[in-house]
Design a protein around this motif. Structure first.
Motif, PDB file in Angstrom:
ATOM      1  N   UNK A  26       1.015  -1.021  -0.024  1.00 37.55           N
ATOM      2  CA  UNK A  26      -0.086  -0.049  -0.089  1.00 37.55           C
ATOM      3  C   UNK A  26       0.928   1.052   0.008  1.00 37.55           C
ATOM      4  N   UNK A  27       0.258   2.316  -0.452  1.00 36.55           N
ATOM      5  CA  UNK A  27       0.901   3.695  -0.272  1.00 36.55           C
ATOM      6  C   UNK A  27       0.764   4.168   1.145  1.00 36.55           C
ATOM      7  N   UNK A  28       1.757   4.822   1.718  1.00 32.82           N
ATOM      8  CA  UNK A  28       1.729   5.381   3.119  1.00 32.82           C
ATOM      9  C   UNK A  28       1.833   6.901   3.150  1.00 32.82           C
ATOM     10  N   UNK A  29       1.333   7.582   3.970  1.00 33.15           N
ATOM     11  CA  UNK A  29       1.574   8.805   4.230  1.00 33.15           C
ATOM     12  C   UNK A  29       2.707   9.149   5.271  1.00 33.15           C
ATOM     13  N   UNK A  30       3.756   9.819   4.614  1.00 31.18           N
ATOM     14  CA  UNK A  30       5.357  10.124   5.343  1.00 31.18           C
ATOM     15  C   UNK A  30       5.339  11.421   5.913  1.00 31.18           C
ATOM     16  N   UNK A  39       2.341   7.915   8.950  1.00 38.21           N
ATOM     17  CA  UNK A  39       1.261   8.110   9.984  1.00 38.21           C
ATOM     18  C   UNK A  39       0.975   6.851  10.650  1.00 38.21           C
ATOM     19  N   UNK A  40       0.943   5.791  10.073  1.00 43.06           N
ATOM     20  CA  UNK A  40       0.482   4.651  10.915  1.00 43.06           C
ATOM     21  C   UNK A  40       1.394   4.008  11.632  1.00 43.06           C
ATOM     22  N   UNK A  97      -5.134   2.012   4.972  1.00 44.30           N
ATOM     23  CA  UNK A  97      -6.209   2.709   5.792  1.00 44.30           C
ATOM     24  C   UNK A  97      -6.068   3.477   7.088  1.00 44.30           C
ATOM     25  N   UNK A  98      -4.781   3.171   7.865  1.00 47.57           N
ATOM     26  CA  UNK A  98      -4.635   3.783   8.916  1.00 47.57           C
ATOM     27  C   UNK A  98      -4.080   5.163   8.507  1.00 47.57           C
ATOM     28  N   UNK A  99      -3.157   5.151   7.462  1.00 44.94           N
ATOM     29  CA  UNK A  99      -2.661   6.472   6.913  1.00 44.94           C
ATOM     30  C   UNK A  99      -3.752   7.304   6.485  1.00 44.94           C
ATOM     31  N   UNK A 129      -5.946   8.789   9.529  1.00 44.45           N
ATOM     32  CA  UNK A 129      -5.244   9.882  10.146  1.00 44.45           C
ATOM     33  C   UNK A 129      -5.034  11.247   9.505  1.00 44.45           C
ATOM     34  N   UNK A 130      -4.708  10.936   8.139  1.00 39.62           N
ATOM     35  CA  UNK A 130      -4.604  12.227   7.200  1.00 39.62           C
ATOM     36  C   UNK A 130      -5.908  13.002   6.936  1.00 39.62           C
ATOM     37  N   UNK A 131      -7.118  12.086   6.865  1.00 40.40           N
ATOM     38  CA  UNK A 131      -8.337  12.713   6.872  1.00 40.40           C
ATOM     39  C   UNK A 131      -8.706  13.670   8.185  1.00 40.40           C
TER      40      UNK A 131
END
Length: 64
Positions: A14-18, A24-25, A49-51, A54-56
């Motif tokens: 998956x793609x993750x937000x860093x 973020x996860x 989904x966790x990232x 949190x981003x939302x």
């Protein structure tokens, strides 16, 4: 260039937000310079989904 955003790692499905080298996860860390996506699609099924959750919340002003 931004030091945060969505990116895909070869060893992650998956793609993750860093931000600051950490997802973020809290499951992934970055070493070195990676390119981040120029757009943000929080509804993509390819995102962690966790990232995305949190981003939302961050974008809605619910998290600092």
């Amino acid at each position: 260039m931004s030091d945060e955003g969505w990116t895909w790692l070869q060893n992650s499905p998956k793609w993750h937000y860093f931000r600051d080298g950490r997802s973020l996860c809290s499951k992934w860390g970055l070493w070195g310079n990676l390119k981040f996506a120029e757009t943000e699609n929080l509804d993509s099924p390819d995102n962690c989904k966790a990232c995305a959750t949190k981003r939302r919340k961050e974008l809605a002003g619910l998290l600092p």
